[in-house]
Design an enzyme around this catalytic site. Structure first.
Site, PDB file in Angstrom:
ATOM      1  N   PHE A   1     -21.494  24.468  -1.386  1.00  0.00           N
ATOM      2  CA  PHE A   1     -21.807  23.019  -1.960  1.00  0.00           C
ATOM      3  C   PHE A   1     -23.259  22.665  -2.262  1.00  0.00           C
ATOM      4  O   PHE A   1     -23.654  21.946  -3.512  1.00  0.00           O
ATOM      5  CB  PHE A   1     -21.331  22.085  -1.074  1.00  0.00           C
ATOM      6  CG  PHE A   1     -21.198  20.639  -1.330  1.00  0.00           C
ATOM      7  CD1 PHE A   1     -22.383  19.795  -0.690  1.00  0.00           C
ATOM      8  CD2 PHE A   1     -20.534  20.047  -2.048  1.00  0.00           C
ATOM      9  CE1 PHE A   1     -22.441  18.421  -0.999  1.00  0.00           C
ATOM     10  CE2 PHE A   1     -20.512  18.568  -2.628  1.00  0.00           C
ATOM     11  CZ  PHE A   1     -21.539  17.832  -1.978  1.00  0.00           C
ATOM     12  N   ASN A   2     -24.249  22.752  -1.203  1.00  0.00           N
ATOM     13  CA  ASN A   2     -25.498  22.337  -1.602  1.00  0.00           C
ATOM     14  C   ASN A   2     -26.251  22.812  -2.781  1.00  0.00           C
ATOM     15  O   ASN A   2     -26.905  22.188  -3.363  1.00  0.00           O
ATOM     16  CB  ASN A   2     -26.372  22.626  -0.270  1.00  0.00           C
ATOM     17  CG  ASN A   2     -26.041  21.619   0.671  1.00  0.00           C
ATOM     18  OD1 ASN A   2     -25.621  20.463   0.720  1.00  0.00           O
ATOM     19  ND2 ASN A   2     -26.253  22.030   2.048  1.00  0.00           N
TER      20      ASN A   2
ATOM     21  N   HIS B   1     -22.364  23.569  10.056  1.00  0.00           N
ATOM     22  CA  HIS B   1     -23.492  23.945   8.946  1.00  0.00           C
ATOM     23  C   HIS B   1     -24.694  23.608   9.174  1.00  0.00           C
ATOM     24  O   HIS B   1     -25.703  24.296   9.672  1.00  0.00           O
ATOM     25  CB  HIS B   1     -23.131  23.633   7.519  1.00  0.00           C
ATOM     26  CG  HIS B   1     -21.407  23.707   7.231  1.00  0.00           C
ATOM     27  ND1 HIS B   1     -21.112  25.101   6.631  1.00  0.00           N
ATOM     28  CD2 HIS B   1     -20.627  23.027   6.816  1.00  0.00           C
ATOM     29  CE1 HIS B   1     -20.047  25.287   6.560  1.00  0.00           C
ATOM     30  NE2 HIS B   1     -19.448  23.792   6.518  1.00  0.00           N
ATOM     31  N   ASP B   2     -24.850  22.051   9.122  1.00  0.00           N
ATOM     32  CA  ASP B   2     -26.424  21.684   9.282  1.00  0.00           C
ATOM     33  C   ASP B   2     -26.912  21.532  10.602  1.00  0.00           C
ATOM     34  O   ASP B   2     -28.106  22.118  10.835  1.00  0.00           O
ATOM     35  CB  ASP B   2     -26.326  20.133   8.700  1.00  0.00           C
ATOM     36  CG  ASP B   2     -25.804  20.209   7.265  1.00  0.00           C
ATOM     37  OD1 ASP B   2     -25.479  18.844   6.893  1.00  0.00           O
ATOM     38  OD2 ASP B   2     -26.049  20.872   6.324  1.00  0.00           O
TER      39      ASP B   2
ATOM     40  N   ASN C   1     -23.228  14.930  -0.297  1.00  0.00           N
ATOM     41  CA  ASN C   1     -21.856  14.811   0.232  1.00  0.00           C
ATOM     42  C   ASN C   1     -21.332  13.146  -0.161  1.00  0.00           C
ATOM     43  O   ASN C   1     -20.155  12.899  -0.592  1.00  0.00           O
ATOM     44  CB  ASN C   1     -21.840  14.737   1.788  1.00  0.00           C
ATOM     45  CG  ASN C   1     -21.759  15.945   2.311  1.00  0.00           C
ATOM     46  OD1 ASN C   1     -21.292  16.972   1.960  1.00  0.00           O
ATOM     47  ND2 ASN C   1     -22.746  15.942   3.202  1.00  0.00           N
TER      48      ASN C   1
ATOM     49  N   THR D   1     -30.496  20.069   4.681  1.00  0.00           N
ATOM     50  CA  THR D   1     -29.238  19.976   5.048  1.00  0.00           C
ATOM     51  C   THR D   1     -28.311  19.475   3.884  1.00  0.00           C
ATOM     52  O   THR D   1     -27.271  19.053   4.245  1.00  0.00           O
ATOM     53  CB  THR D   1     -28.942  19.187   6.477  1.00  0.00           C
ATOM     54  OG1 THR D   1     -29.074  17.816   6.030  1.00  0.00           O
ATOM     55  CG2 THR D   1     -29.740  19.737   7.390  1.00  0.00           C
TER      56      THR D   1
ATOM     57  N   ASP E   1     -27.676  14.717   3.395  1.00  0.00           N
ATOM     58  CA  ASP E   1     -26.838  13.980   2.459  1.00  0.00           C
ATOM     59  C   ASP E   1     -25.765  13.389   3.085  1.00  0.00           C
ATOM     60  O   ASP E   1     -24.793  13.166   2.425  1.00  0.00           O
ATOM     61  CB  ASP E   1     -26.532  14.969   1.155  1.00  0.00           C
ATOM     62  CG  ASP E   1     -25.643  16.196   1.850  1.00  0.00           C
ATOM     63  OD1 ASP E   1     -24.851  16.808   0.923  1.00  0.00           O
ATOM     64  OD2 ASP E   1     -25.680  16.690   2.868  1.00  0.00           O
TER      65      ASP E   1
ATOM     66  N   ASP F   1     -24.485  16.527   8.780  1.00  0.00           N
ATOM     67  CA  ASP F   1     -25.598  16.272   8.540  1.00  0.00           C
ATOM     68  C   ASP F   1     -26.426  15.176   9.972  1.00  0.00           C
ATOM     69  O   ASP F   1     -27.232  15.264  10.363  1.00  0.00           O
ATOM     70  CB  ASP F   1     -25.926  15.239   7.436  1.00  0.00           C
ATOM     71  CG  ASP F   1     -25.794  16.170   6.208  1.00  0.00           C
ATOM     72  OD1 ASP F   1     -24.598  16.119   5.756  1.00  0.00           O
ATOM     73  OD2 ASP F   1     -26.828  16.500   5.547  1.00  0.00           O
TER      74      ASP F   1
HETATM   75  O1  RIB Z   1     -21.425  23.734   2.387  1.00  0.00           O
HETATM   76  C1  RIB Z   1     -21.908  22.856   3.621  1.00  0.00           C
HETATM   77  C2  RIB Z   1     -22.934  21.960   3.188  1.00  0.00           C
HETATM   78  O2  RIB Z   1     -22.511  20.847   2.345  1.00  0.00           O
HETATM   79  C3  RIB Z   1     -23.300  20.995   4.524  1.00  0.00           C
HETATM   80  O3  RIB Z   1     -24.573  20.547   4.223  1.00  0.00           O
HETATM   81  C4  RIB Z   1     -22.531  19.841   4.242  1.00  0.00           C
HETATM   82  O4  RIB Z   1     -23.035  18.568   4.739  1.00  0.00           O
HETATM   83  C5  RIB Z   1     -22.523  19.445   2.811  1.00  0.00           C
HETATM   84  O5  RIB Z   1     -23.686  18.998   2.561  1.00  0.00           O
HETATM   85 CA    CA Z   2     -25.137  18.395   4.532  1.00  0.00          CA
END
Ligand code: RIB
Ligand code: CA
Length: 306
Positions: A163-164, A233-234, A31, A117, A2, A7
């Site tokens: 978030f995702n 994270h990703d 995002n 991701t 995203d 990412d």
């Molecule tokens: O919470 C972190 C995730 O949310 C990651 O994938 C970051 O890129 C956002 O998309």
């Molecule tokens: Ca992401």
């Protein structure tokens, strides 16, 4: 993907790792809007001279909700307001779901991994529109959720939701309820300071030669200046596929909240380990419970390799 900073770093790791054969990338609303996420995917593919990898523009909105954005963190361009030149490459003209399905069907081994991701909108739409795709997918490795399996495993978009999964909870529910194996990398491990980039990591990166290091340091610059650290994270979700020995997983029954006033998007892991399996609620998911600190060095070594 995203279209955020992590990412892009995850995509660089994937494209620089000989252990992976990257067939294609689908951008998804998250995002940043999907158009920007598509551009950002193309920027990385072009940076690494990998025009053999197709990039498709995926779904522009969550399945049933208005999109939420993370531009305050990732910048309005998704890449730390680095405002790097637009890519010369164009996305594939194929619809994203068709591009994924064709790749799954043409895979010789008939077993392809989908690494997610961002929000799970594209994958949920694929599994709904083309149920036959399910048996062609070896597993889904996703960065997403927070399972309360470590002290870092609470939400970031809300007190309990990551978030995702919060961005498109209905999509996450569809994927969790589909009969495709899932390995989930949640905030439980990615928010552990021991596996996050520090200022000194960034300074080393900044002083390295080469256009990939220059790209990575330019997209990280604002966040490093503001926060002094950066959660990978990703890249962690991609590293699970490249070097699984860096991670530990445990099996939990989990489900996604799609109705809660305070818990929307929460990934609810059933931790009642005194109950027999058939009493637990949710479907069986492999949840990442730890990542060794060596992961960070692994990531940086790959990122900076010539
Ligand atoms: O919470 C972190 C995730 O949310 C990651 O994938 C970051 O890129 C956002 O998309
Ligand atoms: Ca992401």
């Amino acid at each position: 993907m995203d279209g955020g900073i992590d990412d892009a770093l995850a995509l660089i790791l994937a494209l620089k790792s000989p252990e992976l054969e990257v067939a294609g990338i689908t951008a998804v609303s998250g995002n940043v809007p999907v158009e920007q996420a598509t551009i950002n995917g193309l920027k990385v593919v072009e940076l690494l001279d990998r025009s053999d990898v197709w990039v498709a523009r995926g779904l522009g909105n969550p399945l049933f909700r208005d999109p939420i954005r993370a531009t305050a963190f990732h910048g309005s361009d998704g890449l730390g307001d680095s405002n790097l030149p637009l890519p010369k490459l164009s996305p594939t003209k194929k619809l994203a779901l068709n591009a994924i399905l064709e790749t799954l069907a043409s895979s010789k081994r008939q077993s392809t991994t989908i690494i997610c991701t961002g929000p799970l909108t594209n994958v949920a739409a694929l599994l709904t529109e083309f149920p036959e795709a399910r048996e062609m997918i070896e597993e889904i490795v996703m960065m997403g959720g927070a399972y309360f399996v470590t002290k870092y495993g609470f939400g970031n978009e809300t007190p309990v939701a990551e978030f995702n999964t919060y961005s498109d909870p209905e999509a996450a529910k569809i994927v969790f309820e589909a009969d495709v194996p899932i390995r989930a990398v949640g905030l439980d491990v990615t928010m552990n300071p021991r596996v996050q980039l520090t200022k000194s990591d960034y300074d080393q990166l900044r002083n390295r030669k080469g256009r990939v290091c220059a790209f990575a340091s330019s997209i990280l610059k604002n966040n490093m200046r503001r926060y002094g650290r950066f959660a990978l994270h990703d890249p962690m979700a991609v590293a699970v596929k490249i070097k699984p020995s860096l991670f530990q997983f445990s099996n939990f029954h989990a489900q996604v909240e799609t109705k809660g006033e305070y818990t929307l998007g929460m990934t609810v892991a059933d931790r009642r380990d005194w109950l027999p399996d058939d009493r637990l609620v949710g479907r069986s998911v492999m949840v990442c419970t730890s990542a060794v600190p060596k992961f960070k060095q692994f990531f940086l070594t790959r990122l900076t390799a010539a």
